[in-house]
Design an enzyme around this catalytic site. Structure first.
Site, mmCIF file in Angstrom:
data_model
loop_
_atom_site.group_PDB
_atom_site.id
_atom_site.type_symbol
_atom_site.label_atom_id
_atom_site.label_comp_id
_atom_site.label_asym_id
_atom_site.label_seq_id
_atom_site.Cartn_x
_atom_site.Cartn_y
_atom_site.Cartn_z
ATOM 1 N N LYS A 221 -26.142 -16.433 6.285
ATOM 2 C CA LYS A 221 -27.514 -16.292 6.710
ATOM 3 C C LYS A 221 -28.371 -17.417 6.909
ATOM 4 O O LYS A 221 -27.689 -18.699 6.896
ATOM 5 C CB LYS A 221 -28.339 -15.490 5.542
ATOM 6 N N ARG A 255 -23.287 -8.923 -1.529
ATOM 7 C CA ARG A 255 -23.028 -8.177 -0.003
ATOM 8 C C ARG A 255 -22.420 -9.585 0.635
ATOM 9 O O ARG A 255 -23.083 -10.496 1.032
ATOM 10 C CB ARG A 255 -23.999 -7.743 0.562
#
Length: 286
Positions: A221, A255
């Site tokens: 991210k 995840r």
């Protein structure tokens, strides 16, 4: 006990959720699993490497071309049915905020609805309740789906995360979603700047202390990229470092894009914490 689909997970059992994007413009793999066969090959590889959950997404999280609910369903529903047929024991999650899509994928065999946009469609929890599916309750800072944060501010980011996610979790249970199938997610990057996401990681133990299982979606991210000043393809090490910290603080579900590497990190942390014996212990015993 966390219960998702046919699977049950003990409190200290780390769980890997592998990302399979059915989008032509995903930020990380640039549409590598948009077509069926590469996507099914990705599922097979992820399961072989240790993923217990497959998270299927039909819309890119960031800004881009509009994707209608009908198109999102077209990308995901048939694929969910095929994964269900080929991998009957795997937990199937679908990353969606729309109740119409949630209804269709649950009908096709999905076990979990991963609502990354913080309950923006309140009917999604009603769908999960109706089908007995699980629900991920995420903090997105009130952001609209597919928007980037702009000068967002919190008096106390973790206090806001706790208020929102616990509130969503309690509402879901009140609607009939099985309590043992509800997770909370701090929503790294969603409605947050990099410092917010770092603080959310540092204070993750406060989420764990609520008693709800905590899911973290950290993989490659922007907060990792900005912290280390690295482009998307060079964020794996930073992601794995953040994964190790999150595991030590008690997160349960991860995840991820890199399943095998994440599994090694989680197993190492679990062994250091005393929840898992070494796979081999010969040193000093011969």
């Amino acid at each position: 006990m966390l219960r998702l689909g046919r699977r049950e997970f003990e409190p200290h059992e780390p769980v890997i959720m592998a990302i399979v994007n059915r989008t032509p413009d995903s930020f990380y793999d640039q549409g590598a699993t948009f077509r069926d066969e590469p996507a099914l090959a990705r599922v097979e590889q992820a399961v072989a490497e240790g993923a217990a959950i497959i998270d299927i997404g039909g819309v890119k999280a960031g800004p881009g071309e509009e994707v209608t609910a009908e198109e999102e369903a077209r990308r995901t529903v048939g694929f969910v049915a095929e994964v269900r047929r080929r991998f009957p024991e795997v937990v199937i999650s679908v990353d969606t905020w729309r109740h119409e899509v949630g209804e269709a994928v649950c009908e096709a065999g999905a076990d979990l609805l991963n609502d990354a946009w913080g309950g923006v469609d309140p009917r999604l929890a009603e769908v999960a309740a109706r089908y007995g599916a699980g629900l991920v309750c995420t903090h997105a800072g009130g952001a609209e789906p597919r928007t980037r944060p702009h000068r967002v501010a919190y008096d106390d980011v973790m206090a806001d995360i706790l208020e929102v996610t616990v509130g969503l979790a309690e509402r879901a249970v009140s609607l009939g979603v099985p309590r043992e199938s509800v997770l909370i997610d701090p929503g790294h990057d969603f409605g947050k700047n990099t410092r917010h996401s770092l603080e959310a990681t540092r204070r993750l133990g406060e989420m764990v202390a609520t008693g709800w299982p905590v899911l973290v979606s950290l993989s490659n991210k922007d907060f990792v990229g900005e912290t280390l000043d690295k482009p998307v393809k060079e964020r794996v090490v930073g992601t794995l470092a953040t994964t190790a910290v999150s595991a030590w603080l008690g997160a349960q579900v991860y995840r991820v894009h890199e399943v095998a590497e994440t599994r090694q990190v989680l197993e190492m942390v679990a062994s250091i914490a005393g929840h898992r014996p070494p796979a081999v212990a010969r040193r000093g015993l011969a």
